[in-house]
Motif scaffolding. Structure first.
Motif, PDB file in Angstrom:
ATOM      1  N   PRO A 209      -2.364   2.648   6.776  1.00  0.00           N
ATOM      2  CA  PRO A 209      -3.555   1.787   6.813  1.00  0.00           C
ATOM      3  C   PRO A 209      -4.868   2.552   6.921  1.00  0.00           C
ATOM      4  O   PRO A 209      -5.826   2.242   6.217  1.00  0.00           O
ATOM      5  CB  PRO A 209      -3.330   0.916   8.050  1.00  0.00           C
ATOM      6  CG  PRO A 209      -1.870   0.924   8.272  1.00  0.00           C
ATOM      7  CD  PRO A 209      -1.375   2.245   7.771  1.00  0.00           C
ATOM      8  N   GLY A 210      -4.927   3.563   7.784  1.00  0.00           N
ATOM      9  CA  GLY A 210      -6.172   4.320   7.948  1.00  0.00           C
ATOM     10  C   GLY A 210      -6.626   4.990   6.671  1.00  0.00           C
ATOM     11  O   GLY A 210      -7.827   5.069   6.387  1.00  0.00           O
ATOM     12  N   HIS A 211      -5.682   5.459   5.881  1.00  0.00           N
ATOM     13  CA  HIS A 211      -6.030   6.090   4.610  1.00  0.00           C
ATOM     14  C   HIS A 211      -6.697   5.078   3.682  1.00  0.00           C
ATOM     15  O   HIS A 211      -7.712   5.374   3.043  1.00  0.00           O
ATOM     16  CB  HIS A 211      -4.785   6.675   3.949  1.00  0.00           C
ATOM     17  CG  HIS A 211      -5.066   7.337   2.643  1.00  0.00           C
ATOM     18  ND1 HIS A 211      -5.449   8.649   2.571  1.00  0.00           N
ATOM     19  CD2 HIS A 211      -5.057   6.876   1.374  1.00  0.00           C
ATOM     20  CE1 HIS A 211      -5.657   8.971   1.296  1.00  0.00           C
ATOM     21  NE2 HIS A 211      -5.408   7.906   0.559  1.00  0.00           N
TER      22      HIS A 211
ATOM     23  N   ARG B 137       5.437   1.198  15.735  1.00  0.00           N
ATOM     24  CA  ARG B 137       5.530   0.432  16.978  1.00  0.00           C
ATOM     25  C   ARG B 137       4.157  -0.085  17.410  1.00  0.00           C
ATOM     26  O   ARG B 137       4.040  -1.228  17.872  1.00  0.00           O
ATOM     27  CB  ARG B 137       6.166   1.277  18.076  1.00  0.00           C
ATOM     28  CG  ARG B 137       7.677   1.439  17.882  1.00  0.00           C
ATOM     29  CD  ARG B 137       8.335   2.152  19.056  1.00  0.00           C
ATOM     30  NE  ARG B 137       8.109   3.588  19.033  1.00  0.00           N
ATOM     31  CZ  ARG B 137       8.771   4.437  18.249  1.00  0.00           C
ATOM     32  NH1 ARG B 137       9.684   4.001  17.420  1.00  0.00           N
ATOM     33  NH2 ARG B 137       8.516   5.725  18.300  1.00  0.00           N
ATOM     34  N   ARG B 138       3.123   0.728  17.263  1.00  0.00           N
ATOM     35  CA  ARG B 138       1.768   0.276  17.611  1.00  0.00           C
ATOM     36  C   ARG B 138       1.320  -0.863  16.711  1.00  0.00           C
ATOM     37  O   ARG B 138       0.740  -1.843  17.172  1.00  0.00           O
ATOM     38  CB  ARG B 138       0.776   1.431  17.537  1.00  0.00           C
ATOM     39  CG  ARG B 138       0.832   2.337  18.750  1.00  0.00           C
ATOM     40  CD  ARG B 138      -0.251   3.351  18.683  1.00  0.00           C
ATOM     41  NE  ARG B 138       0.022   4.183  17.508  1.00  0.00           N
ATOM     42  CZ  ARG B 138      -0.332   5.440  17.360  1.00  0.00           C
ATOM     43  NH1 ARG B 138      -1.018   6.016  18.289  1.00  0.00           N
ATOM     44  NH2 ARG B 138      -0.024   6.115  16.292  1.00  0.00           N
TER      45      ARG B 138
ATOM     46  N   TYR C 230       4.728   5.692   4.323  1.00  0.00           N
ATOM     47  CA  TYR C 230       4.437   6.865   5.149  1.00  0.00           C
ATOM     48  C   TYR C 230       4.028   6.499   6.577  1.00  0.00           C
ATOM     49  O   TYR C 230       3.103   7.060   7.135  1.00  0.00           O
ATOM     50  CB  TYR C 230       3.369   7.751   4.503  1.00  0.00           C
ATOM     51  CG  TYR C 230       3.715   8.160   3.116  1.00  0.00           C
ATOM     52  CD1 TYR C 230       4.783   9.016   2.866  1.00  0.00           C
ATOM     53  CD2 TYR C 230       3.006   7.660   2.025  1.00  0.00           C
ATOM     54  CE1 TYR C 230       5.128   9.372   1.572  1.00  0.00           C
ATOM     55  CE2 TYR C 230       3.345   8.021   0.722  1.00  0.00           C
ATOM     56  CZ  TYR C 230       4.398   8.869   0.517  1.00  0.00           C
ATOM     57  OH  TYR C 230       4.737   9.228  -0.765  1.00  0.00           O
ATOM     58  N   ILE C 231       4.714   5.533   7.176  1.00  0.00           N
ATOM     59  CA  ILE C 231       4.429   5.139   8.548  1.00  0.00           C
ATOM     60  C   ILE C 231       5.492   5.757   9.460  1.00  0.00           C
ATOM     61  O   ILE C 231       6.679   5.499   9.307  1.00  0.00           O
ATOM     62  CB  ILE C 231       4.456   3.597   8.706  1.00  0.00           C
ATOM     63  CG1 ILE C 231       3.463   2.937   7.755  1.00  0.00           C
ATOM     64  CG2 ILE C 231       4.171   3.199  10.149  1.00  0.00           C
ATOM     65  CD1 ILE C 231       2.023   3.293   8.008  1.00  0.00           C
ATOM     66  N   LYS C 232       5.047   6.561  10.404  1.00  0.00           N
ATOM     67  CA  LYS C 232       5.977   7.180  11.361  1.00  0.00           C
ATOM     68  C   LYS C 232       6.263   6.195  12.497  1.00  0.00           C
ATOM     69  O   LYS C 232       5.528   5.226  12.691  1.00  0.00           O
ATOM     70  CB  LYS C 232       5.397   8.478  11.882  1.00  0.00           C
ATOM     71  CG  LYS C 232       5.270   9.497  10.774  1.00  0.00           C
ATOM     72  CD  LYS C 232       4.884  10.840  11.283  1.00  0.00           C
ATOM     73  CE  LYS C 232       4.740  11.729  10.056  1.00  0.00           C
ATOM     74  NZ  LYS C 232       4.888  13.098  10.287  1.00  0.00           N
TER      75      LYS C 232
ATOM     76  N   MET D  82       0.821  -1.203   0.000  1.00  0.00           N
ATOM     77  CA  MET D  82       0.000   0.000   0.000  1.00  0.00           C
ATOM     78  C   MET D  82       0.857   1.255   0.000  1.00  0.00           C
ATOM     79  O   MET D  82       1.811   1.348   0.769  1.00  0.00           O
ATOM     80  CB  MET D  82      -0.908   0.024   1.232  1.00  0.00           C
ATOM     81  CG  MET D  82      -2.242  -0.648   1.071  1.00  0.00           C
ATOM     82  SD  MET D  82      -2.265  -2.419   0.856  1.00  0.00           S
ATOM     83  CE  MET D  82      -1.598  -3.058   2.310  1.00  0.00           C
ATOM     84  N   PRO D  83       0.507   2.233  -0.822  1.00  0.00           N
ATOM     85  CA  PRO D  83       1.297   3.463  -0.879  1.00  0.00           C
ATOM     86  C   PRO D  83       0.949   4.470   0.217  1.00  0.00           C
ATOM     87  O   PRO D  83       1.573   5.520   0.286  1.00  0.00           O
ATOM     88  CB  PRO D  83       0.970   4.031  -2.262  1.00  0.00           C
ATOM     89  CG  PRO D  83      -0.406   3.549  -2.538  1.00  0.00           C
ATOM     90  CD  PRO D  83      -0.486   2.190  -1.900  1.00  0.00           C
TER      91      PRO D  83
END
Length: 89
Positions: free
Chosen positions: A32-34, A79-80, A72-74, A28-29
Motif C-alpha cells: 500500500p505505501g508504494h 497483521r497490522r 509483497y506483504i510480509k 495492486m502489485p
C-alpha cells in the motif's frame, strides 16, 4: 502477467477492468505505501507499471476503498493491516 494476457487474447478472452466506481484499483502489485507514494516518471515508457496501467490514478486516489489484494506483504504488515481494517486496534 503480460504473457498470460497474450495467451488469453489469442483465445479471444479479453481482460476485465476491475477498478471500482471511482476508478480506484482493487488489485495492486505492490504494498500500500508504494502505491500511495508512487508517481510515474516523466517518460512513462521508462517504467513498466505506468506503461501497462490504463487510466490510472496516482496518490491516495489510486487504491480502491475496498481493495482486494496487495502483493509483497510480509507477515507483520499483514497483521497490522488486518487489525486496522477490522477494528482490532
Amino acid at each position: 502477467d503480460v504473457l498470460v494476457a497474450n495467451c488469453l487474447r489469442q483465445r479471444n478472452i479479453l481482460p476485465y477492468d476491475t477498478k471500482d466506481e471511482a476508478g480506484g484499483e482493487r488489485y495492486m502489485p505492490f504494498a500500500p505505501g508504494h502505491h500511495l507514494n508512487y508517481h510515474p516518471p516523466a517518460n512513462p515508457k521508462d517504467d513498466w507499471y505506468s506503461n501497462y496501467s490504463i487510466n490510472c490514478k496516482w496518490g491516495i486516489d489510486h487504491c480502491a476503498a475496498k481493495s482486494v489484494a496487495f502483493h509483497y506483504i510480509k507477515g507483520d504488515l499483514m497483521r497490522r493491516m488486518y487489525a486496522i481494517l477490522y477494528h482490532y486496534c
